[in-house]
Each structure stands twice: as C-alpha cells, then as structure tokens.
Design a protein around this motif. Structure first.
Motif, PDB file in Angstrom:
ATOM      1  N   ILE A 153       0.837  -1.200   0.000  1.00  0.00           N
ATOM      2  CA  ILE A 153       0.000   0.000   0.000  1.00  0.00           C
ATOM      3  C   ILE A 153       0.871   1.250   0.000  1.00  0.00           C
ATOM      4  O   ILE A 153       0.617   2.209  -0.744  1.00  0.00           O
ATOM      5  CB  ILE A 153      -0.959  -0.010   1.208  1.00  0.00           C
ATOM      6  CG1 ILE A 153      -1.980  -1.136   1.058  1.00  0.00           C
ATOM      7  CG2 ILE A 153      -1.665   1.337   1.357  1.00  0.00           C
ATOM      8  CD1 ILE A 153      -2.786  -1.421   2.318  1.00  0.00           C
ATOM      9  N   LEU A 154       1.924   1.245   0.816  1.00  0.00           N
ATOM     10  CA  LEU A 154       2.842   2.394   0.844  1.00  0.00           C
ATOM     11  C   LEU A 154       3.507   2.595  -0.511  1.00  0.00           C
ATOM     12  O   LEU A 154       3.690   3.733  -0.959  1.00  0.00           O
ATOM     13  CB  LEU A 154       3.889   2.213   1.940  1.00  0.00           C
ATOM     14  CG  LEU A 154       3.366   2.294   3.375  1.00  0.00           C
ATOM     15  CD1 LEU A 154       4.464   1.919   4.359  1.00  0.00           C
ATOM     16  CD2 LEU A 154       2.820   3.668   3.679  1.00  0.00           C
ATOM     17  N   ASP A 155       3.874   1.507  -1.176  1.00  0.00           N
ATOM     18  CA  ASP A 155       4.448   1.612  -2.528  1.00  0.00           C
ATOM     19  C   ASP A 155       3.446   2.221  -3.503  1.00  0.00           C
ATOM     20  O   ASP A 155       3.803   3.048  -4.339  1.00  0.00           O
ATOM     21  CB  ASP A 155       4.893   0.239  -3.036  1.00  0.00           C
ATOM     22  CG  ASP A 155       6.160  -0.263  -2.381  1.00  0.00           C
ATOM     23  OD1 ASP A 155       6.898   0.547  -1.771  1.00  0.00           O
ATOM     24  OD2 ASP A 155       6.426  -1.485  -2.469  1.00  0.00           O
ATOM     25  N   GLN A 156       2.178   1.811  -3.399  1.00  0.00           N
ATOM     26  CA  GLN A 156       1.145   2.373  -4.276  1.00  0.00           C
ATOM     27  C   GLN A 156       0.978   3.873  -4.020  1.00  0.00           C
ATOM     28  O   GLN A 156       0.816   4.643  -4.964  1.00  0.00           O
ATOM     29  CB  GLN A 156      -0.188   1.656  -4.057  1.00  0.00           C
ATOM     30  CG  GLN A 156      -0.217   0.244  -4.566  1.00  0.00           C
ATOM     31  CD  GLN A 156      -1.528  -0.466  -4.237  1.00  0.00           C
ATOM     32  OE1 GLN A 156      -2.455   0.129  -3.687  1.00  0.00           O
ATOM     33  NE2 GLN A 156      -1.597  -1.741  -4.564  1.00  0.00           N
ATOM     34  N   ILE A 157       1.029   4.259  -2.758  1.00  0.00           N
ATOM     35  CA  ILE A 157       0.930   5.687  -2.425  1.00  0.00           C
ATOM     36  C   ILE A 157       2.107   6.442  -3.031  1.00  0.00           C
ATOM     37  O   ILE A 157       1.931   7.496  -3.650  1.00  0.00           O
ATOM     38  CB  ILE A 157       0.871   5.882  -0.896  1.00  0.00           C
ATOM     39  CG1 ILE A 157      -0.467   5.384  -0.354  1.00  0.00           C
ATOM     40  CG2 ILE A 157       1.082   7.355  -0.520  1.00  0.00           C
ATOM     41  CD1 ILE A 157      -0.551   5.325   1.160  1.00  0.00           C
ATOM     42  N   ASP A 158       3.310   5.895  -2.874  1.00  0.00           N
ATOM     43  CA  ASP A 158       4.497   6.548  -3.437  1.00  0.00           C
ATOM     44  C   ASP A 158       4.405   6.669  -4.957  1.00  0.00           C
ATOM     45  O   ASP A 158       4.707   7.717  -5.528  1.00  0.00           O
ATOM     46  CB  ASP A 158       5.767   5.787  -3.059  1.00  0.00           C
ATOM     47  CG  ASP A 158       6.162   5.978  -1.603  1.00  0.00           C
ATOM     48  OD1 ASP A 158       5.659   6.920  -0.959  1.00  0.00           O
ATOM     49  OD2 ASP A 158       6.974   5.173  -1.105  1.00  0.00           O
TER      50      ASP A 158
END
Length: 100
Positions: free
Chosen positions: A83-88
């Motif tokens: 999820i953090l990668d998708q946000i980035d």
C-alpha cells in the motif's frame, strides 16, 4: 391485475432509488480523481495499521501463539508495504504530471 401493477410500481421505485448506488459518477476534475485515489490508499493504509496493532494485541493477550503471530504479522506488514508503494507511485505520477 392490481397486484401486477403494484409489483411493477414497486420495481420502478426500487430501480429509481438504487440507481445512485449502482453508478458512482467519475469526478470531472482529474485532480479530484487523484485526491480520491490517494484518500482511498490512505484509508487502506490506516486500516492495515489497525490490523497490525490488533494482531500485536492478540499476541500480547495470548490469543495468538508466537508462530501464528509471526505469520500474520509478516503478511500484514507485506500488505502495508505494498500500500505504501502504491501511495508513493501515485504521488510520483502526480508530481511528474502523468495520467493515472
């Protein structure tokens, strides 16, 4: 005959009432769509963080063994990282001005 008319009227009313639920309009502004996507990802992140905290609490209270905790914790943290990668990625596309 009256029963058939009542059923047809009921179906028409139900279709009218449920129409907004079936179709969520796309935002006219691309910035609004981006903000909506980021807001959804942030909500997913917070939910995943809550799951991680709940799992830690379950371990502390003895509801989970160390092995079960290790498996669940690893899976939840991997999900959170995705999820953090998708946000980035979403923010980088926004900064570069690329379409989604």
């Amino acid at each position: 005959m009256e029963l058939i008319l009542a059923l047809i009227l009921l179906l028409v009313v139900a279709a009218f009432v449920m129409a907004p639920l079936r179709h969520r309009p796309e935002p006219a502004d691309p910035g609004q769509a981006r903000d909506s996507a980021l807001a959804e990802l942030e909500a997913q992140k917070e939910a995943k963080y809550r799951e991680i905290r709940d799992t830690e609490l379950d371990r502390a209270t003895g509801k989970l063994s160390d092995d079960e905790f290790g498996r669940q914790d690893a899976e939840l943290r991997n999900d959170a990282l995705e999820i953090l990668d998708q946000i980035d990625r979403t923010r980088k596309r926004d900064d570069a001005g690329e379409p989604h």
